[in-house]
Scaffold this motif. Structure first.
Motif, PDB file in Angstrom:
ATOM      1  N   SER A   1       6.693   3.038  -0.286  1.00  0.00           N
ATOM      2  CA  SER A   1       6.804   1.721  -0.918  1.00  0.00           C
ATOM      3  C   SER A   1       6.528   1.881  -2.409  1.00  0.00           C
ATOM      4  O   SER A   1       5.952   2.880  -2.836  1.00  0.00           O
ATOM      5  N   PRO A   2       6.947   0.907  -3.232  1.00  0.00           N
ATOM      6  CA  PRO A   2       6.756   1.045  -4.682  1.00  0.00           C
ATOM      7  C   PRO A   2       5.281   1.149  -5.060  1.00  0.00           C
ATOM      8  O   PRO A   2       4.400   0.656  -4.341  1.00  0.00           O
ATOM      9  N   PRO A   3       4.988   1.786  -6.191  1.00  0.00           N
ATOM     10  CA  PRO A   3       3.597   1.854  -6.665  1.00  0.00           C
ATOM     11  C   PRO A   3       3.037   0.461  -6.934  1.00  0.00           C
ATOM     12  O   PRO A   3       3.783  -0.482  -7.234  1.00  0.00           O
ATOM     13  N   ASN A   4       1.723   0.337  -6.809  1.00  0.00           N
ATOM     14  CA  ASN A   4       1.054  -0.882  -7.234  1.00  0.00           C
ATOM     15  C   ASN A   4       0.951  -0.865  -8.752  1.00  0.00           C
ATOM     16  O   ASN A   4       0.336   0.030  -9.322  1.00  0.00           O
ATOM     17  N   GLN A   5       1.564  -1.822  -9.424  1.00  0.00           N
ATOM     18  CA  GLN A   5       1.347  -1.956 -10.861  1.00  0.00           C
ATOM     19  C   GLN A   5      -0.061  -2.481 -11.069  1.00  0.00           C
ATOM     20  O   GLN A   5      -0.476  -3.438 -10.420  1.00  0.00           O
ATOM     21  N   TRP A   6      -0.817  -1.837 -11.940  1.00  0.00           N
ATOM     22  CA  TRP A   6      -2.242  -2.143 -12.075  1.00  0.00           C
ATOM     23  C   TRP A   6      -2.446  -3.588 -12.519  1.00  0.00           C
ATOM     24  O   TRP A   6      -2.112  -3.931 -13.648  1.00  0.00           O
ATOM     25  N   PRO A   7      -2.968  -4.469 -11.644  1.00  0.00           N
ATOM     26  CA  PRO A   7      -3.129  -5.863 -12.020  1.00  0.00           C
ATOM     27  C   PRO A   7      -4.216  -6.055 -13.069  1.00  0.00           C
ATOM     28  O   PRO A   7      -5.118  -5.224 -13.200  1.00  0.00           O
TER      29      PRO A   7
ATOM     30  N   MET B   1       0.849  -1.198   0.000  1.00  0.00           N
ATOM     31  CA  MET B   1       0.000   0.000   0.000  1.00  0.00           C
ATOM     32  C   MET B   1       0.883   1.246   0.000  1.00  0.00           C
ATOM     33  O   MET B   1       1.454   1.598   1.034  1.00  0.00           O
ATOM     34  N   PRO B   2       1.047   1.909  -1.149  1.00  0.00           N
ATOM     35  CA  PRO B   2       1.871   3.120  -1.165  1.00  0.00           C
ATOM     36  C   PRO B   2       1.318   4.202  -0.241  1.00  0.00           C
ATOM     37  O   PRO B   2       0.116   4.480  -0.232  1.00  0.00           O
ATOM     38  N   ASN B   3       2.204   4.781   0.555  1.00  0.00           N
ATOM     39  CA  ASN B   3       1.900   5.964   1.345  1.00  0.00           C
ATOM     40  C   ASN B   3       2.913   7.017   0.945  1.00  0.00           C
ATOM     41  O   ASN B   3       4.103   6.709   0.788  1.00  0.00           O
ATOM     42  N   GLY B   4       2.470   8.239   0.792  1.00  0.00           N
ATOM     43  CA  GLY B   4       3.422   9.244   0.365  1.00  0.00           C
ATOM     44  C   GLY B   4       2.895  10.647   0.503  1.00  0.00           C
ATOM     45  O   GLY B   4       1.873  10.897   1.143  1.00  0.00           O
ATOM     46  N   ARG B   5       3.622  11.561  -0.137  1.00  0.00           N
ATOM     47  CA  ARG B   5       3.293  12.978  -0.022  1.00  0.00           C
ATOM     48  C   ARG B   5       3.565  13.670  -1.354  1.00  0.00           C
ATOM     49  O   ARG B   5       4.625  13.509  -1.956  1.00  0.00           O
ATOM     50  N   TYR B   6       2.584  14.450  -1.793  1.00  0.00           N
ATOM     51  CA  TYR B   6       2.724  15.309  -2.961  1.00  0.00           C
ATOM     52  C   TYR B   6       2.819  16.768  -2.514  1.00  0.00           C
ATOM     53  O   TYR B   6       2.084  17.195  -1.619  1.00  0.00           O
ATOM     54  N   SER B   7       3.676  17.530  -3.166  1.00  0.00           N
ATOM     55  CA  SER B   7       3.645  18.980  -3.040  1.00  0.00           C
ATOM     56  C   SER B   7       2.787  19.534  -4.166  1.00  0.00           C
ATOM     57  O   SER B   7       2.963  19.154  -5.327  1.00  0.00           O
TER      58      SER B   7
END
Length: 210
Positions: free
Chosen positions: A199-205, A1-7
């Motif tokens: 964590s790495p992005p989820n590649q769209w299954p 599950m990617p967690n992150g931050r955008y500016s």
């Protein structure tokens, strides 16, 4: 599950518009994205909660901003209800449009639109969207054109990363932008910069591409 931050910045003059902290992942319905956007002083400017179904349509949308709340989903196009966020039901207004999906300031909407279109490299499409403008979530309907220019593979420590490059045009104003996506994360777009990703992005299954 990617967690992150955008500016987030104004794409025209670079004025800071806050930072969006997000998490996203495939789930029982299809895919879900949850975020909060903060001002520089830590004040919460808005929240977003978007769930796509197995065909990448907006199963459920909830936005809060500027004392307003929007709840919507796909129903013979898209439907929504805009009310005061205090739960009083003040100024409740229903809306409906034969649009394909929703749009807005959150990077979530770029991901959702790209997955709905499922373009092959070199292919293009146009679609109708309903956007909710900040800060009062006023609805606006407009048409966009999407072109998947290329898909490039980049080596990383966790394996190859597929990066999609889209040309996106507002068909009313003629304004164009380039959007780079990797799985369910926006790597770069006008006014959007990915600052952190845990964590790495989820590649769209395949099971989520309809």
């Amino acid at each position: 599950m990617p967690n992150g931050r955008y500016s987030l910045t104004d794409p025209h003059d670079g004025t800071p518009l806050g930072e969006e902290r997000f998490s996203c992942a495939p789930g029982p319905a299809g895919w879900r994205y949850v975020s909060k956007t903060y001002a520089e002083d830590g004040t919460v400017l808005r929240t977003a909660d978007l769930t796509l179904d197995s065909r990448n349509r907006p199963l459920r949308l909830e936005l809060r901003s500027g004392g307003w709340q929007v709840r919507g989903g796909a129903l013979d196009g898209v439907s929504w209800v805009r009310t005061a966020a205090d739960g009083s039901g003040t100024d409740a207004a229903e809306g409906h449009d034969r649009a394909h999906t929703f749009a807005g300031s959150s990077p979530a909407f770029l991901i959702a639109t790209a997955r709905l279109l499922r373009l092959e490299p070199g292919a293009s499409s146009r679609l109708r969207l309903v956007s909710f403008t900040d800060p009062v979530l006023a609805p606006r309907t407009f048409d966009q054109g999407w072109l998947l220019e290329a898909v490039d593979t980049h080596p990383t420590d966790t394996g190859p990363l597929q990066v999609e490059r889209y040309q996106v045009a507002d068909l009313e104003t003629g304004e164009q932008q380039v959007v780079h996506l990797a799985g369910d994360v926006v790597l770069a777009a006008p006014g959007i910069e990915l600052d952190e990703l845990e964590s790495p992005p989820n590649q769209w299954p395949a099971e989520y591409t309809g």
